[in-house]
Write a protein that holds these residues in place. Structure first.
Motif, PDB file in Angstrom:
ATOM      1  N   ILE B 268       0.861  -1.187   0.000  1.00 55.64           N
ATOM      2  CA  ILE B 268       0.000   0.000   0.000  1.00 55.64           C
ATOM      3  C   ILE B 268       0.896   1.236   0.000  1.00 55.64           C
ATOM      4  O   ILE B 268       1.812   1.342   0.818  1.00 55.64           O
ATOM      5  N   ILE B 269       0.632   2.149  -0.925  1.00 59.92           N
ATOM      6  CA  ILE B 269       1.363   3.420  -0.950  1.00 59.92           C
ATOM      7  C   ILE B 269       0.346   4.542  -0.784  1.00 59.92           C
ATOM      8  O   ILE B 269      -0.568   4.688  -1.600  1.00 59.92           O
ATOM      9  N   ALA B 270       0.499   5.305   0.294  1.00 60.59           N
ATOM     10  CA  ALA B 270      -0.461   6.369   0.613  1.00 60.59           C
ATOM     11  C   ALA B 270       0.226   7.723   0.558  1.00 60.59           C
ATOM     12  O   ALA B 270       1.354   7.879   1.033  1.00 60.59           O
ATOM     13  N   ASP B 271      -0.468   8.701  -0.011  1.00 55.01           N
ATOM     14  CA  ASP B 271       0.140  10.035  -0.116  1.00 55.01           C
ATOM     15  C   ASP B 271      -0.776  11.085   0.515  1.00 55.01           C
ATOM     16  O   ASP B 271      -0.631  11.418   1.680  1.00 55.01           O
ATOM     17  N   ARG B 272      -1.759  11.597  -0.244  1.00 50.08           N
ATOM     18  CA  ARG B 272      -2.732  12.509   0.373  1.00 50.08           C
ATOM     19  C   ARG B 272      -4.004  11.718   0.677  1.00 50.08           C
ATOM     20  O   ARG B 272      -5.107  12.098   0.312  1.00 50.08           O
ATOM     21  N   GLU B 288      -4.007  -3.731   8.331  1.00 53.14           N
ATOM     22  CA  GLU B 288      -3.995  -4.885   9.242  1.00 53.14           C
ATOM     23  C   GLU B 288      -4.845  -6.024   8.688  1.00 53.14           C
ATOM     24  O   GLU B 288      -4.498  -7.200   8.844  1.00 53.14           O
ATOM     25  N   ALA B 289      -5.954  -5.677   8.055  1.00 54.43           N
ATOM     26  CA  ALA B 289      -6.794  -6.726   7.472  1.00 54.43           C
ATOM     27  C   ALA B 289      -6.029  -7.511   6.408  1.00 54.43           C
ATOM     28  O   ALA B 289      -6.252  -8.710   6.229  1.00 54.43           O
ATOM     29  N   LEU B 290      -5.126  -6.837   5.719  1.00 56.26           N
ATOM     30  CA  LEU B 290      -4.325  -7.487   4.671  1.00 56.26           C
ATOM     31  C   LEU B 290      -2.964  -7.939   5.188  1.00 56.26           C
ATOM     32  O   LEU B 290      -2.270  -8.693   4.514  1.00 56.26           O
ATOM     33  N   ASN B 291      -2.591  -7.418   6.349  1.00 52.61           N
ATOM     34  CA  ASN B 291      -1.220  -7.586   6.855  1.00 52.61           C
ATOM     35  C   ASN B 291      -0.221  -7.185   5.770  1.00 52.61           C
ATOM     36  O   ASN B 291       0.742  -7.895   5.480  1.00 52.61           O
ATOM     37  N   ALA B 292      -0.502  -6.026   5.183  1.00 52.95           N
ATOM     38  CA  ALA B 292       0.322  -5.534   4.065  1.00 52.95           C
ATOM     39  C   ALA B 292       1.135  -4.326   4.500  1.00 52.95           C
ATOM     40  O   ALA B 292       0.628  -3.470   5.231  1.00 52.95           O
ATOM     41  N   PRO B 293       2.385  -4.246   4.058  1.00 52.84           N
ATOM     42  CA  PRO B 293       3.206  -3.083   4.407  1.00 52.84           C
ATOM     43  C   PRO B 293       2.681  -1.806   3.760  1.00 52.84           C
ATOM     44  O   PRO B 293       2.076  -1.853   2.681  1.00 52.84           O
ATOM     45  N   VAL B 294       2.936  -0.701   4.428  1.00 54.85           N
ATOM     46  CA  VAL B 294       2.471   0.602   3.955  1.00 54.85           C
ATOM     47  C   VAL B 294       3.671   1.532   3.777  1.00 54.85           C
ATOM     48  O   VAL B 294       4.521   1.630   4.656  1.00 54.85           O
ATOM     49  N   ILE B 295       3.699   2.196   2.634  1.00 51.87           N
ATOM     50  CA  ILE B 295       4.671   3.273   2.417  1.00 51.87           C
ATOM     51  C   ILE B 295       3.902   4.581   2.482  1.00 51.87           C
ATOM     52  O   ILE B 295       2.952   4.783   1.731  1.00 51.87           O
ATOM     53  N   ASP B 296       4.318   5.429   3.395  1.00 52.55           N
ATOM     54  CA  ASP B 296       3.674   6.742   3.531  1.00 52.55           C
ATOM     55  C   ASP B 296       4.538   7.757   2.797  1.00 52.55           C
ATOM     56  O   ASP B 296       5.629   8.099   3.247  1.00 52.55           O
ATOM     57  N   VAL B 297       4.050   8.209   1.643  1.00 57.13           N
ATOM     58  CA  VAL B 297       4.831   9.149   0.836  1.00 57.13           C
ATOM     59  C   VAL B 297       5.031  10.458   1.596  1.00 57.13           C
ATOM     60  O   VAL B 297       6.048  11.134   1.441  1.00 57.13           O
ATOM     61  N   GLY B 298       4.034  10.832   2.410  1.00 57.64           N
ATOM     62  CA  GLY B 298       4.290  11.892   3.379  1.00 57.64           C
ATOM     63  C   GLY B 298       3.695  13.251   3.094  1.00 57.64           C
ATOM     64  O   GLY B 298       3.973  14.196   3.818  1.00 57.64           O
ATOM     65  N   SER B 299       2.871  13.390   2.057  1.00 53.59           N
ATOM     66  CA  SER B 299       2.229  14.686   1.878  1.00 53.59           C
ATOM     67  C   SER B 299       1.244  14.962   3.008  1.00 53.59           C
ATOM     68  O   SER B 299       0.895  16.118   3.277  1.00 53.59           O
ATOM     69  N   ARG B 300       0.770  13.901   3.618  1.00 49.59           N
ATOM     70  CA  ARG B 300      -0.028  13.987   4.841  1.00 49.59           C
ATOM     71  C   ARG B 300       0.492  12.923   5.793  1.00 49.59           C
ATOM     72  O   ARG B 300       1.222  12.021   5.394  1.00 49.59           O
ATOM     73  N   TYR B 308       4.290  -1.745  12.957  1.00 51.16           N
ATOM     74  CA  TYR B 308       5.260  -2.571  12.234  1.00 51.16           C
ATOM     75  C   TYR B 308       4.979  -2.623  10.729  1.00 51.16           C
ATOM     76  O   TYR B 308       5.858  -2.968   9.931  1.00 51.16           O
ATOM     77  N   LEU B 309       3.761  -2.277  10.339  1.00 51.48           N
ATOM     78  CA  LEU B 309       3.456  -2.248   8.904  1.00 51.48           C
ATOM     79  C   LEU B 309       3.927  -0.955   8.238  1.00 51.48           C
ATOM     80  O   LEU B 309       3.838  -0.825   7.016  1.00 51.48           O
ATOM     81  N   CYS B 310       4.377   0.003   9.025  1.00 51.04           N
ATOM     82  CA  CYS B 310       4.943   1.232   8.444  1.00 51.04           C
ATOM     83  C   CYS B 310       6.335   0.907   7.927  1.00 51.04           C
ATOM     84  O   CYS B 310       7.293   0.784   8.685  1.00 51.04           O
ATOM     85  N   GLN B 311       6.449   0.758   6.634  1.00 46.32           N
ATOM     86  CA  GLN B 311       7.706   0.308   6.015  1.00 46.32           C
ATOM     87  C   GLN B 311       8.198   1.350   5.012  1.00 46.32           C
ATOM     88  O   GLN B 311       8.802   1.008   3.986  1.00 46.32           O
ATOM     89  N   THR B 312       7.936   2.594   5.317  1.00 51.11           N
ATOM     90  CA  THR B 312       8.264   3.677   4.380  1.00 51.11           C
ATOM     91  C   THR B 312       9.726   3.639   3.942  1.00 51.11           C
ATOM     92  O   THR B 312      10.041   3.893   2.777  1.00 51.11           O
ATOM     93  N   GLN B 313      10.596   3.329   4.871  1.00 44.90           N
ATOM     94  CA  GLN B 313      12.024   3.387   4.540  1.00 44.90           C
ATOM     95  C   GLN B 313      12.484   2.198   3.701  1.00 44.90           C
ATOM     96  O   GLN B 313      13.613   2.200   3.203  1.00 44.90           O
ATOM     97  N   ASN B 314      11.645   1.210   3.563  1.00 48.79           N
ATOM     98  CA  ASN B 314      12.012   0.052   2.738  1.00 48.79           C
ATOM     99  C   ASN B 314      11.346   0.106   1.373  1.00 48.79           C
ATOM    100  O   ASN B 314      11.119  -0.919   0.728  1.00 48.79           O
ATOM    101  N   ARG B 315      11.045   1.308   0.942  1.00 48.67           N
ATOM    102  CA  ARG B 315      10.267   1.493  -0.279  1.00 48.67           C
ATOM    103  C   ARG B 315      10.881   0.764  -1.476  1.00 48.67           C
ATOM    104  O   ARG B 315      10.185   0.053  -2.193  1.00 48.67           O
ATOM    105  N   GLY B 316      12.164   0.957  -1.697  1.00 46.72           N
ATOM    106  CA  GLY B 316      12.800   0.383  -2.884  1.00 46.72           C
ATOM    107  C   GLY B 316      12.603  -1.114  -2.969  1.00 46.72           C
ATOM    108  O   GLY B 316      12.131  -1.639  -3.987  1.00 46.72           O
ATOM    109  N   ALA B 317      12.924  -1.804  -1.884  1.00 43.30           N
ATOM    110  CA  ALA B 317      12.823  -3.264  -1.884  1.00 43.30           C
ATOM    111  C   ALA B 317      11.377  -3.710  -2.024  1.00 43.30           C
ATOM    112  O   ALA B 317      11.067  -4.660  -2.759  1.00 43.30           O
TER     113      ALA B 317
END
Lengths: 117, 630
Positions: B268-272, B288-300, B308-317
């Motif tokens: 999941i990649i979330a921005d605004r 959590e329902a998906l147990n999927a990592p999330v990348i927060d692009v950070g505009s919000r 633990y699902l906040c994996q923003t820093q592992n975006r590339g991989a």
């Protein structure tokens, strides 16, 4: 392919001791002056600690082997500027590398109270 | 809808709550039916000692209209094209809701409004002095546009050439005030009557706050402002009703849910995506329902950095490995999967060629032609038009419905690996932050750690998260108000003024508002420091004073390398030294408590303790710290 070779080089030779042994002689003092003059610190920090937003990876501790350092300086693989021979001499490179090797490591993260988030 | 589906009434209630998050307390303020002008407010125009007196100018009615929307402030540099409205705000309106915020530049006015809206969840107004005021405002308007933030702009103008005084007034008049910025505002109008003004202001407020949000412009003609109100009893202020943000199509969401549940490596990649704390909560639920990592692009602030699902820093991989990516209101979708090198413009594909991509967004509903903020076209497998925050509950429900017990166990199996990745990332980031810990100039990591130590026991808000990124990487952030993103259009000059606007919004909420303040940014419009002092706006600015435009240094170095030229001249035109700017003195000269320049990292903590005390008593503070380039 060139990047793969670099990676392989790092894997097999990536220790400070090895790096130091393979580097040409250089002056840390002159190296610091060159490092500042060519504004390497803009992206990599004045003590090679690296910069924000991955624009400048950390250079120390454990600098890459000299041969990799030289390749990255002369013909960078990614977004780094190319520091060409007419303007940055081989001795400049050797001096800058000597400067990086001379930088003493600071406290470890686990010993820094403010980094216990 | 099945009994397991979403209760429609509950959904509408929740959707209404989402709308309220955009518009804040204004729902209550505007729940009354359409208003007429105030009874007894029809002061008579009289002759006084032979002079004409206008007891009820049109600008009084304009103030009634502005008040009806719940706008609490108007930020402005005074200008004669709205002098009547200015006077009415102060004397007729009592300088309260709206209160006049004195600004030293229209760029400051708009950026204050930009920061305020992100912190408050509702807009304020700005007044611009016709041609010149709008020209000053334009860059900040572009930032607000790119950042999808509502700003209600009013500009004075004299359309009737017969009424203009010769000379300057002609320079300050324009046929079409909005032409300058129509490419990057949602809507504009130049009302020809007071009734027209009322309807257009209410319409503009509604449009500005309807996701995707954006700035709007209403011209207040000087004749309408200054001439008496005629037939006041016939003037009506329309009721302001907010549109419920649209939910994505339900059947499409069920399809998305099946794809997400079946994916082996969903991302999941979330921005605004989030507009409120409710949005953060909803994103956590679906992740959590998906147990999927999330990348927060950070505009919000979309996702808690503590999860633990906040994996923003592992975006590339994560992007490289993903077989399905769910984009949530991502401003630059193409850039999540591809890159273009600099200076050789080599194209690189980061993701697998067959990765499936789903985008839930309202972005395309606000696409214009000229300015290229729409980013590169990104082909996706499924594009769903909908407001993310309004759509997430239905998506979560669909995901839960689509997850059988066997699949649930498989999803749960991801937990251990993701927790380990999260832990390792934190450790790696701490190690990176420790390098150069005692260096002078001060590292940005040290700066961030010192600031966190000063605010960690407070409710806190960091107003800009793009210049010094360590906060997003290290600080435990769980609340929507913690991080307010960035300028949107990357127009320099935003940080200081937006921080003051956010601090104004946070002033009565017990939230300590802080910013890392770049030197180059503050030099664009330093007068905002005076505004903060004058209006007692408690902002803590911790200077990231690197005495140069360091990003541009890198660009010059790249060009010199490309052109096979000397590398040691990149400081020319990029350094801000000789002399060094004394930001503490600058701030003090404008009535702001300040200390610095600090070069010893060990001195920052003590200075921050003093600054926090100043801020907590309701005043602005600035600490100038000399920092590393980046």
């Amino acid at each position: 392919m060139r990047e793969l070779l670099l990676v392989a080089l790092l894997v097999f030779t990536g220790s400070a001791a090895f790096a130091q042994e393979q580097a040409p002689a250089g002056s840390p003092e002159r190296g610091y002056q060159a490092y500042m003059k060519f504004q390497c610190y803009t992206c990599h920090g004045t003590v090679g600690q690296g910069g924000e937003r991955n624009v400048g990876p950390k250079l120390v501790p454990d600098p890459i082997p000299y041969v990799g350092f030289e390749v990255e300086m002369r013909t960078p693989s990614r977004d780094m500027p190319a520091y060409r021979k007419p303007f940055v001499s081989d001795q400049d490179l050797a001096d800058m590398y000597a400067y990086l090797l001379s930088i003493k490591p600071g406290p470890a993260a686990k010993d820094i109270t403010l980094l216990n988030f | 809808m099945s009994s397991k589906g979403i209760d429609r009434r509950l959904f509408l209630k929740s959707a209404a709550a989402s709308a309220a998050a955009i518009i804040g307390t204004n729902l209550a303020a505007n729940s009354a039916s359409a208003q007429t002008t105030k009874p007894g407010a029809e002061a008579k125009d009289t002759e006084l000692s032979g002079e004409r007196v206008i007891g009820r100018p049109g600008s009084d009615f304009m103030v009634d209209v502005i008040k009806s929307t719940g706008i609490e402030y108007v930020a402005a540099n005074p200008g004669s094209s709205f002098r009547s409205l200015h006077e009415s705000i102060v004397n007729y309106g009592g300088n309260r809701k709206p209160e006049f915020l004195t600004c030293t530049h229209e760029e400051v006015s708009v950026a204050i409004a930009h920061g305020y809206a992100k912190a408050a969840g509702k807009p304020i107004g700005i007044l611009a002095h016709s041609t010149v005021g709008l020209q000053h405002a334009v860059m900040a308007v572009y930032n607000a546009w790119c950042d999808r933030v509502p700003v209600i702009m009013f500009a004075g103008n004299s359309l009737d050439a017969d009424k203009r005084r010769p000379g300057v007034e002609w320079y300050h008049c324009v046929q079409d005030p909005a032409a300058l910025l129509r490419d990057f505002i949602k809507w504009d109008d130049q009302p020809a009557s007071l009734q027209h003004f009322a309807e257009s202001v209410v319409r503009s407020y509604k449009l500005a706050t309807m996701p995707p949000c954006g700035p709007v412009l209403i011209t207040a003609d000087t004749e309408l402002q200054e001439e008496p109100v005629h037939e006041a009893g016939n003037l009506r202020i329309p009721k302001l009703t907010f549109s419920i943000p649209p939910q994505g199509d339900s059947s499409a969401l069920r399809e998305v849910a099946k794809m997400l549940v079946a994916a082996e490596r969903p991302l999941i990649i979330a921005d605004r995506a989030a507009r409120s704390q409710e949005g953060v909560t909803r994103l956590v639920e679906v992740a959590e329902a998906l147990n999927a990592p999330v990348i927060d692009v950070g505009s919000r602030m979309n996702f808690p950095t503590t999860h633990y699902l906040c994996q923003t820093q592992n975006r590339g991989a994560l992007v490289r490995e993903a077989d399905l990516v769910l984009l949530l209101e991502v401003a630059d979708p193409w850039g999540q999967f591809n890159s273009v090198g600099d200076p050789y413009k080599e194209y690189r594909r980061l993701a697998k060629p067959d990765v499936k991509v789903i985008h839930i967004s309202l972005g395309e509903s606000l696409t214009k032609s000229n300015y290229q903020d729409m980013q590169r076209y990104m082909p996706v497998d499924l594009a769903i038009s909908g407001d993310v925050e309004a759509t997430l509950p239905a998506l979560t429900e669909a995901v839960r419905s689509a997850t059988g017990s066997g699949r649930r166990a498989a999803l749960a199996d991801r937990t251990e690996k993701l927790r380990a990745q999260y832990r390792q990332t934190r450790e790696r980031t701490s190690a990176l932050a420790s390098y150069g810990w005692d260096a002078r100039p001060v590292t940005t990591a040290r700066l961030a750690a010192e600031l966190w130590n000063a605010i960690k026991n407070e409710k806190w808000c960091l107003t800009a998260t793009d210049g010094v990124t360590w906060a997003r990487r290290l600080w435990p952030a769980t609340q929507y108000y913690n991080f307010l993103g960035h300028a949107g259009g990357a127009g320099v000059g935003y940080t200081a003024s937006a921080a003051v606007g956010a601090a104004l919004a946070n002033r009565d909420k017990g939230i300590v508002t802080v910013t890392f303040q770049p030197d180059g940014d503050l030099l664009y419009a330093p007068g905002v420091l005076w505004t903060a002092a004058h209006h007692k706006i408690p902002i803590l600015m911790l200077m990231h004073n690197n005495r140069a435009y360091h990003q541009e240094v890198m660009h010059l170095q790249r060009m010199a390398g490309l052109h096979n030229r000397r590398m040691d001249t990149a400081y020319v035109g990029t350094s801000i030294d000789k002399p060094n700017v004394d930001f503490a003195k600058l701030a003090q000269s404008m009535g702001v408590w300040a200390e610095g320049p600090i070069t010893d990292p060990a001195a920052i903590g003590r200075s921050l303790s003093r600054a926090i005390a100043v801020v907590k008593r309701g005043e602005p503070a600035l600490i100038d710290v000399v920092t590393q380039g980046r």
